[in-house]
Design an enzyme around this catalytic site. Structure first.
Site, mmCIF file in Angstrom:
data_model
loop_
_atom_site.group_PDB
_atom_site.id
_atom_site.type_symbol
_atom_site.label_atom_id
_atom_site.label_comp_id
_atom_site.label_asym_id
_atom_site.label_seq_id
_atom_site.Cartn_x
_atom_site.Cartn_y
_atom_site.Cartn_z
ATOM 1 N N CYS A 407 0.829 -1.214 0.000
ATOM 2 C CA CYS A 407 0.000 0.000 0.000
ATOM 3 C C CYS A 407 0.863 1.264 0.000
ATOM 4 O O CYS A 407 1.659 1.490 0.919
ATOM 5 C CB CYS A 407 -0.929 -0.025 1.210
ATOM 6 S SG CYS A 407 -1.723 1.542 1.582
ATOM 7 N N CYS A 410 0.276 3.563 2.978
ATOM 8 C CA CYS A 410 0.900 3.015 4.189
ATOM 9 C C CYS A 410 2.391 3.351 4.220
ATOM 10 O O CYS A 410 2.947 3.683 5.280
ATOM 11 C CB CYS A 410 0.707 1.498 4.247
ATOM 12 S SG CYS A 410 -1.020 0.957 4.237
#
Length: 512
Positions: A407, A410
């Site tokens: 991600c 993230c």
């Protein structure tokens, strides 16, 4: 909704690795376009004018939509000469002004195809093929009567076939309450099943040929092959069809005709028992037979059963973090994500293990990465086996991030959380933690993780809340300072769970 995430994720993982329908390549043409183009200005008026119209909701960037386009256009061309003509249309759901239409019609992916009947009063999902010939045949049936008349044994043989579920009503006459209820249900369920009616049970290939009706006979390519019902209450009849059309044990392999039953299995509200074996090895048939016997015992007790061939089930193995050396294995999953697992299953263990599960004597299985031997970084690593201890039993104020390694958001947040954690290093009341949600189980009845990163904060007194504030260091620190409780643990080291030995057979590798 969160409770179904795991189930739908597994269904996607399973079907993703199965050979799918091959679409024809897109070709360019200057010929007349037979597919109507609709938008928010003409959609409702157009639908109201038609007793039967098919609408595709698409996005220009969608690969599946691009593959479907020439097939859909070809089908529209052929169906334009049908009597009466069948109209196919499309809506660019990616356009801002059409997004309300997409929402109104529950469009959650592309392409989504809907059948609108009676001026839009009745709406059904399109569940047919996606190549031109199949689209044409499917829509000819859908636009015709909900139930067709069987007038001969040849009609019945052609209708019943060998590999699908069909429903036939036998009546002394085509009128009366029973017949009307049958036709009404056929109209409701026509996108899921094929219906027919007859005056003569002798035409039918199986079952008592002496009955004069009214009776409903459901034919299926599994279990007892046919079953009758004489209850013509609409709700009771629908329940009969739903239950009778579901195999006692659903088979998951590379056979496309099984896929509708696999989808039905995962759509069931029941707990889902999945036995994975190698179909080609000696002893596979014995496992299937024993599993079927056990499944019959529990079929009315809230458990659905599936047997999967290892070769076709790699999606499930990735999803659960299983290993082929654990086969034969059985795993049972509840809709809340809770799982029960038995690897290296012996044939004679099957009934006793399932009984222990039903009696509540089997401990839930938690997918977890190994507990880290050292956990000295500012942001503490949490895994499935330590989530309860760190977040719920530590007595600390815990901010935990659920993330995915791939991600991008993230990755952007990671150094910010490091800075936040460093800011609280002198405060033993606060723990900043992270958990890889792709490799560890999350209790979905507690945490609603719909995307990454998802952050939750649990105060020392037990108040749990999802963090949806800004993602700067200052925003997160301000939130923690405002919501944390004093625990009296200042200047004490945060105790981390010690690494525990993990039995090889009980702890699958967690790679998704």
């Amino acid at each position: 909704m969160a409770k179904n995430v795991a189930i739908f994720g597994l269904l996607f993982s399973l079907l993703l690795l199965v050979p799918s329908q091959i679409f024809a390549e897109e070709s360019s043409t200057d010929a007349k376009e037979f597919v109507l183009t609709l938008d928010n200005t003409n959609f409702h008026d157009t639908v109201k004018k038609h007793d039967f119209i098919v609408v595709e909701f698409y996005a220009p960037w969608c690969g599946h939509c691009k593959k479907l386009a020439p097939e859909y256009e070809k089908a529209a061309s052929i169906l334009s000469t049908h009597e009466p003509p069948v109209v196919l249309a499309k809506v660019d759901a990616n356009e801002e002004h059409n997004k309300d239409l997409a929402s109104e019609n529950d469009v959650k992916g592309f392409p989504t195809i809907k059948i609108f009947r009676n001026g839009g009063k009745n709406i059904q999902e399109y569940k047919g093929p996606r190549e031109a010939e199949g689209i044409v045949e499917y829509l000819k049936k859908q636009s015709g009567p909900a139930s067709t008349e069987i007038k001969s044994a040849d009609d019945a043989t052609a209708f019943v076939g060998d590999n699908k579920v069909v429903i036939v009503g036998v009546f002394p006459k085509f009128s009366g309450e029973e017949y009307d209820n049958f036709i009404a249900l056929a109209e409701k369920l026509r996108s899921d099943y094929d219906f027919a009616h007859t005056l003569n049970a002798k035409h039918l290939p199986k079952g008592d040929s002496s009955v004069s009706g009214p009776v409903v006979r459901l034919f299926k390519p599994f279990d007892e092959l046919f079953v009758d019902s004489k209850d013509f209450n609409v709700e009771a009849l629908e329940k009969f069809i739903e239950e009778s059309s579901t195999p006692i044990v659903t088979v998951f392999n590379n056979e496309p005709s099984n896929h509708p039953f696999v989808v039905k299995f995962f759509n069931s509200p029941n707990a889902k028992a999945m036995l994975f074996i190698n179909f080609t090895t000696e002893g596979a048939e014995s496992f299937k037979t024993k599993y079927h016997e056990v499944a019959e015992q529990y079929k009315q007790q809230g458990v659905s059963f599936l047997v999967g061939d290892v070769e076709s089930s790699q999606g499930a193995f990735q999803y659960f973090g299983l290993k082929e050396e654990q086969v034969p294995l059985i795993i049972i999953q509840h809709n809340d994500g809770k799982k029960f697992f038995k690897p290296n299953l012996e044939l004679d263990q099957l009934p006793t293990w399932l009984k222990a599960y039903k009696d509540g004597k089997v401990e839930p299985f938690v997918k977890s990465e190994p507990i880290p031997e050292t956990n000295n970084e500012p942001v503490k690593v949490v895994v499935g086996q330590t989530l309860e201890d760190v977040v719920f039993k530590s007595g600390k104020n815990v901010l935990i991030e659920f993330y995915a390694p791939w991600c991008g958001h993230c990755k952007q947040l990671a150094p910010i959380l490091d800075e936040v954690a460093v800011s609280f290093q002198s405060d033993a009341d606060v723990v900043i933690a992270k958990l890889d949600a792709t490799a560890n189980d999350i209790p979905t009845d507690t945490f609603d993780v719909q995307g990454y990163p998802t952050l939750y904060f649990r105060s020392a007194s037990g108040k749990l809340s999802q963090y949806d504030g800004g993602r700067t260091k200052e925003d997160i620190i301000e939130f923690i300072e405002k919501n944390k409780d004093k625990t009296g643990a200042a200047h004490q080291e945060v105790e981390q769970p010690k690494a525990a030995a993990q039995p090889e057979a009980e702890q699958p590798k967690d790679e998704l």
